[in-house]
Scaffold this motif. Structure first.
Motif, PDB file in Angstrom:
ATOM      1  N   VAL A  13       0.848  -1.181   0.000  1.00 53.38           N
ATOM      2  CA  VAL A  13       0.000   0.000   0.000  1.00 53.38           C
ATOM      3  C   VAL A  13       0.886   1.234   0.000  1.00 53.38           C
ATOM      4  O   VAL A  13       1.786   1.367   0.832  1.00 53.38           O
ATOM      5  CB  VAL A  13      -0.937   0.020   1.228  1.00 53.38           C
ATOM      6  CG1 VAL A  13      -1.793   1.270   1.227  1.00 53.38           C
ATOM      7  CG2 VAL A  13      -1.812  -1.227   1.240  1.00 53.38           C
ATOM      8  N   ASP A  14       0.621   2.112  -0.937  1.00 51.58           N
ATOM      9  CA  ASP A  14       1.395   3.349  -1.083  1.00 51.58           C
ATOM     10  C   ASP A  14       0.415   4.499  -1.263  1.00 51.58           C
ATOM     11  O   ASP A  14      -0.343   4.528  -2.241  1.00 51.58           O
ATOM     12  CB  ASP A  14       2.328   3.227  -2.289  1.00 51.58           C
ATOM     13  CG  ASP A  14       3.274   4.414  -2.416  1.00 51.58           C
ATOM     14  OD1 ASP A  14       3.228   5.315  -1.554  1.00 51.58           O
ATOM     15  OD2 ASP A  14       4.056   4.443  -3.386  1.00 51.58           O
ATOM     16  N   ASP A  15       0.398   5.429  -0.311  1.00 57.26           N
ATOM     17  CA  ASP A  15      -0.507   6.576  -0.356  1.00 57.26           C
ATOM     18  C   ASP A  15      -1.957   6.124  -0.521  1.00 57.26           C
ATOM     19  O   ASP A  15      -2.707   6.661  -1.343  1.00 57.26           O
ATOM     20  CB  ASP A  15      -0.102   7.518  -1.504  1.00 57.26           C
ATOM     21  CG  ASP A  15      -0.757   8.886  -1.390  1.00 57.26           C
ATOM     22  OD1 ASP A  15      -1.164   9.257  -0.268  1.00 57.26           O
ATOM     23  OD2 ASP A  15      -0.897   9.552  -2.426  1.00 57.26           O
ATOM     24  N   ASP A  16      -2.354   5.134   0.278  1.00 55.04           N
ATOM     25  CA  ASP A  16      -3.718   4.581   0.308  1.00 55.04           C
ATOM     26  C   ASP A  16      -4.129   3.909  -0.996  1.00 55.04           C
ATOM     27  O   ASP A  16      -5.329   3.695  -1.242  1.00 55.04           O
ATOM     28  CB  ASP A  16      -4.748   5.668   0.673  1.00 55.04           C
ATOM     29  CG  ASP A  16      -4.626   6.122   2.110  1.00 55.04           C
ATOM     30  OD1 ASP A  16      -4.015   5.389   2.911  1.00 55.04           O
ATOM     31  OD2 ASP A  16      -5.135   7.211   2.435  1.00 55.04           O
ATOM     32  N   ILE A  17      -3.188   3.554  -1.810  1.00 51.32           N
ATOM     33  CA  ILE A  17      -3.462   2.804  -3.039  1.00 51.32           C
ATOM     34  C   ILE A  17      -2.779   1.445  -2.923  1.00 51.32           C
ATOM     35  O   ILE A  17      -1.627   1.354  -2.485  1.00 51.32           O
ATOM     36  CB  ILE A  17      -2.965   3.553  -4.294  1.00 51.32           C
ATOM     37  CG1 ILE A  17      -3.763   4.847  -4.482  1.00 51.32           C
ATOM     38  CG2 ILE A  17      -3.088   2.671  -5.538  1.00 51.32           C
ATOM     39  CD1 ILE A  17      -3.266   5.711  -5.616  1.00 51.32           C
ATOM     40  N   VAL A  18      -3.520   0.380  -3.276  1.00 53.49           N
ATOM     41  CA  VAL A  18      -2.978  -0.978  -3.200  1.00 53.49           C
ATOM     42  C   VAL A  18      -2.349  -1.341  -4.542  1.00 53.49           C
ATOM     43  O   VAL A  18      -2.987  -1.192  -5.601  1.00 53.49           O
ATOM     44  CB  VAL A  18      -4.080  -1.989  -2.843  1.00 53.49           C
ATOM     45  CG1 VAL A  18      -3.486  -3.398  -2.732  1.00 53.49           C
ATOM     46  CG2 VAL A  18      -4.771  -1.609  -1.537  1.00 53.49           C
ATOM     47  N   TRP A  19      -1.125  -1.820  -4.459  1.00 51.73           N
ATOM     48  CA  TRP A  19      -0.395  -2.223  -5.662  1.00 51.73           C
ATOM     49  C   TRP A  19      -0.033  -3.702  -5.576  1.00 51.73           C
ATOM     50  O   TRP A  19       0.247  -4.218  -4.494  1.00 51.73           O
ATOM     51  CB  TRP A  19       0.887  -1.408  -5.813  1.00 51.73           C
ATOM     52  CG  TRP A  19       0.657   0.067  -5.958  1.00 51.73           C
ATOM     53  CD1 TRP A  19       0.614   0.994  -4.963  1.00 51.73           C
ATOM     54  CD2 TRP A  19       0.440   0.773  -7.183  1.00 51.73           C
ATOM     55  NE1 TRP A  19       0.367   2.237  -5.472  1.00 51.73           N
ATOM     56  CE2 TRP A  19       0.249   2.134  -6.848  1.00 51.73           C
ATOM     57  CE3 TRP A  19       0.360   0.400  -8.528  1.00 51.73           C
ATOM     58  CZ2 TRP A  19       0.007   3.112  -7.794  1.00 51.73           C
ATOM     59  CZ3 TRP A  19       0.129   1.377  -9.474  1.00 51.73           C
ATOM     60  CH2 TRP A  19      -0.047   2.708  -9.118  1.00 51.73           C
ATOM     61  N   MET A  20      -0.042  -4.358  -6.730  1.00 52.11           N
ATOM     62  CA  MET A  20       0.402  -5.753  -6.831  1.00 52.11           C
ATOM     63  C   MET A  20       1.743  -5.778  -7.547  1.00 52.11           C
ATOM     64  O   MET A  20       1.901  -5.171  -8.620  1.00 52.11           O
ATOM     65  CB  MET A  20      -0.631  -6.572  -7.617  1.00 52.11           C
ATOM     66  CG  MET A  20      -0.197  -8.002  -7.933  1.00 52.11           C
ATOM     67  SD  MET A  20      -1.519  -8.984  -8.691  1.00 52.11           S
ATOM     68  CE  MET A  20      -1.970  -7.976 -10.124  1.00 52.11           C
ATOM     69  N   ARG A  21       2.684  -6.475  -6.933  1.00 48.72           N
ATOM     70  CA  ARG A  21       3.997  -6.621  -7.559  1.00 48.72           C
ATOM     71  C   ARG A  21       3.927  -7.693  -8.637  1.00 48.72           C
ATOM     72  O   ARG A  21       3.439  -8.792  -8.390  1.00 48.72           O
ATOM     73  CB  ARG A  21       5.045  -7.005  -6.521  1.00 48.72           C
ATOM     74  CG  ARG A  21       5.266  -5.977  -5.422  1.00 48.72           C
ATOM     75  CD  ARG A  21       6.394  -6.450  -4.505  1.00 48.72           C
ATOM     76  NE  ARG A  21       6.725  -5.480  -3.461  1.00 48.72           N
ATOM     77  CZ  ARG A  21       6.219  -5.496  -2.245  1.00 48.72           C
ATOM     78  NH1 ARG A  21       5.353  -6.452  -1.897  1.00 48.72           N
ATOM     79  NH2 ARG A  21       6.566  -4.592  -1.356  1.00 48.72           N
ATOM     80  N   THR A  22       4.399  -7.398  -9.813  1.00 50.40           N
ATOM     81  CA  THR A  22       4.464  -8.376 -10.904  1.00 50.40           C
ATOM     82  C   THR A  22       5.852  -8.316 -11.529  1.00 50.40           C
ATOM     83  O   THR A  22       6.636  -7.389 -11.244  1.00 50.40           O
ATOM     84  CB  THR A  22       3.408  -8.099 -11.992  1.00 50.40           C
ATOM     85  OG1 THR A  22       3.814  -6.968 -12.773  1.00 50.40           O
ATOM     86  CG2 THR A  22       2.035  -7.819 -11.377  1.00 50.40           C
ATOM     87  N   ILE A  23       6.164  -9.246 -12.397  1.00 54.61           N
ATOM     88  CA  ILE A  23       7.488  -9.266 -13.027  1.00 54.61           C
ATOM     89  C   ILE A  23       7.663  -8.107 -13.994  1.00 54.61           C
ATOM     90  O   ILE A  23       8.792  -7.783 -14.384  1.00 54.61           O
ATOM     91  CB  ILE A  23       7.739 -10.610 -13.751  1.00 54.61           C
ATOM     92  CG1 ILE A  23       6.653 -10.872 -14.808  1.00 54.61           C
ATOM     93  CG2 ILE A  23       7.801 -11.759 -12.761  1.00 54.61           C
ATOM     94  CD1 ILE A  23       6.930 -12.099 -15.658  1.00 54.61           C
ATOM     95  N   THR A  24       6.565  -7.465 -14.388  1.00 53.50           N
ATOM     96  CA  THR A  24       6.660  -6.331 -15.309  1.00 53.50           C
ATOM     97  C   THR A  24       6.448  -4.997 -14.598  1.00 53.50           C
ATOM     98  O   THR A  24       6.330  -3.967 -15.249  1.00 53.50           O
ATOM     99  CB  THR A  24       5.624  -6.473 -16.442  1.00 53.50           C
ATOM    100  OG1 THR A  24       4.309  -6.567 -15.877  1.00 53.50           O
ATOM    101  CG2 THR A  24       5.906  -7.710 -17.278  1.00 53.50           C
ATOM    102  N   GLY A  25       6.362  -5.026 -13.271  1.00 50.05           N
ATOM    103  CA  GLY A  25       6.170  -3.782 -12.544  1.00 50.05           C
ATOM    104  C   GLY A  25       4.914  -3.812 -11.691  1.00 50.05           C
ATOM    105  O   GLY A  25       4.220  -4.825 -11.589  1.00 50.05           O
ATOM    106  N   ARG A  26       4.597  -2.685 -11.049  1.00 45.64           N
ATOM    107  CA  ARG A  26       3.453  -2.616 -10.156  1.00 45.64           C
ATOM    108  C   ARG A  26       2.155  -2.419 -10.934  1.00 45.64           C
ATOM    109  O   ARG A  26       2.116  -1.685 -11.922  1.00 45.64           O
ATOM    110  CB  ARG A  26       3.614  -1.459  -9.164  1.00 45.64           C
ATOM    111  CG  ARG A  26       4.796  -1.603  -8.235  1.00 45.64           C
ATOM    112  CD  ARG A  26       4.676  -0.724  -7.000  1.00 45.64           C
ATOM    113  NE  ARG A  26       4.341   0.666  -7.280  1.00 45.64           N
ATOM    114  CZ  ARG A  26       4.163   1.590  -6.340  1.00 45.64           C
ATOM    115  NH1 ARG A  26       4.294   1.262  -5.059  1.00 45.64           N
ATOM    116  NH2 ARG A  26       3.862   2.837  -6.660  1.00 45.64           N
TER     117      ARG A  26
END
Length: 483
Positions: free
Chosen positions: A254-267
């Motif tokens: 979570v970055d600045d109240d946004i959820v990100w998924m890590r993938t091999i090509t980026g967030r």
């Protein structure tokens, strides 16, 4: 003389003639050799073992994983029965969502003294951390399982609600696949409604409740505790069925109240999370600080309206069995009418008069923990030993608020293939209900659980129960042969 339970194939007849709608099933059972039924059953079991549909029975000396027992004889519902059940289920699920929206919001139901405030506010499943938060469209329990039992031709009762993280839908789907492959003649004889569209319907539900910031193509994921969880097969199965990512906590940030998924090509930004992790573990910054399964900051993102959580945090309060005892009042308060599906008579042991009655009649009652599940922490009085009854008596006296009690119902039976042949066994039923922006959908089928032990009323797989496919029949004019 003890009354014989209602049998869903044979009805109440004494001449062993099947109910007219199900005469074909009776003929199939009569004309299919036992060896052939056994062969098909073993074939299904081999497939389930290969797929990894296993579980562990807690308390067994050997903690080996085993397959969920499956029975080849289907359970059937007529269209008339199903239509009645569906209307009642929709009414109940809409009331549950209205109740959750209210107790985490304005609390009208408490202001009007429909429920005792302490039953909500002092309940361990009530999450004060999210009071004032409102999920998109006011939907809290997007995926619901309503456990039903039957005692007669038209007598269906709600046994409990599963508004938090209902499990078992993968078994419903895999059971149907097995039946289509192994018993195609039944689908040629009966017009059975489809359940294989569940994945599409669930994905549509998830996408429909995405936050406004998601845009037209929301990203949905399933959050699992990991492969050591007893329901991991279902998590993986659903991710494959929906065509979405199965993630663990380490895959998200979570970055600045946004959820990100890590993938091999980026967030990649995540908009909807179907979480299969309990509230306690979902965010260590808000709930249990020692949780390694959760995502730090996830609740902040949820409160900010940047991600939808399915089901919403806090829905566990609706699963509480003391709350269940008030469901007739809850349904009436929010729906404005009498519940279509009644509950089983329930004594709240927290009330002195109810406690006295329960203590005086323990050998005739079923006693349950208000927050219990899986068949654990339960006393079935008529089959319990004197020692078990006395142990429960002591527990009730010590902590009466933790228990409810109910009469021992004569649950309906369905023919089941057991070692001695085809014999009646008690069943319950869990239909699955999806609530999204476009309304409530009841999947035309569900998970039938069967008590494989003769005379047993406990259907949980952890207690020796198994599963059956559930056929919902169509009218003659409809199209739907799955064979």
């Amino acid at each position: 003389m003890k009354q014989k339970p209602f049998d869903e194939l044979w009805g109440s007849s004494s001449d062993q003639s099947a109910r007219p709608e199900f005469a074909g099933l009776a003929d199939w059972l009569s004309n299919t050799p036992r060896a052939e039924l056994d062969r098909r059953q073993k074939s299904a079991e081999a497939t389930f073992r290969q797929l990894g549909i296993t579980f562990a029975v807690y308390g067994d000396d050997d903690a080996a994983e085993r397959i969920i027992p499956f029975d080849i004889v289907p359970r059937m519902f007529t269209k008339t029965e199903w239509d009645m059940l569906s209307v009642g289920i929709v009414q109940r699920v809409e009331a549950i969502n209205a109740f959750l929206d209210d107790v985490y919001g304005k609390r009208r139901i408490l202001d009007e003294n429909i429920l005792p405030p302490e039953l909500i506010l002092a309940n361990p499943q009530f999450r004060g951390e999210i009071v004032g938060s409102r999920p998109p469209h006011g939907i809290w329990s997007h995926i619901c399982g309503i456990d039903l039992v039957r005692t007669g031709p038209g007598d269906f009762w709600v046994l409990e609600d599963n508004a938090r993280t209902p499990s078992g839908v993968s078994y419903m789907l895999e059971n149907r696949e097995a039946m289509i492959r192994l018993c195609p003649e039944l689908f040629r004889q009966y017009r059975v409604q489809h359940v294989d569209s569940y994945g599409d319907a669930l994905l549509q539900t998830l996408r429909s409740v995405a936050p406004a910031s998601a845009g037209s193509d929301p990203v949905c994921v399933i959050l699992t505790p990991g492969r050591f969880n007893s329901a991991y097969y279902e998590h993986s199965f659903l991710a494959d069925s929906l065509g979405i990512e199965l993630v663990e906590a380490a895959d998200l940030q979570v970055d600045d109240d946004i959820v990100w998924m890590r993938t091999i090509t980026g967030r990649v930004r995540v908009d909807v999370i179907y979480r299969r992790i309990d509230d306690d573990y979902i965010d260590p910054l808000v709930f249990r600080p020692d949780s390694m399964l959760g995502v730090p900051g996830l609740i902040a993102a949820y409160r900010a309206g940047k991600v939808a959580l399915v089901n919403a945090p806090g829905t566990g309060i609706a699963d509480d069995k003391a709350i269940y005892s008030y469901m007739p009042e809850i349904v009436k308060f929010y729906a404005g009418g009498k519940p279509i599906l009644p509950i089983v008579e329930t004594w709240r042991c927290r009330e002195p008069q109810a406690l006295k009655y329960v203590l005086d009649n323990l050998s005739d009652l079923v006693v349950k923990l208000v927050d219990g599940s899986g068949g654990y922490g339960m006393l079935v009085g008529p089959t319990a030993s004197k020692r078990e009854i006395e142990d429960f008596r002591a527990a009730l006296v010590a902590e009466p608020h933790r228990y409810i009690a109910q009469p021992t119902l004569a649950l309906s039976t369905v023919p089941t293939l057991v070692e001695s042949g085809v014999a009646p066994r008690h069943v319950d039923f869990r239909p699955f209900v999806l609530s999204g922006a476009s309304g409530v959908k009841v999947i035309p089928g569900g998970l039938t659980r069967v008590a494989l032990r003769e005379g047993s009323l406990v259907v949980n797989s952890s207690q020796g129960g198994g599963t059956k496919d559930s056929f919902v029949l169509m009218d003659d004019g409809e199209i739907g042969d799955e064979g």
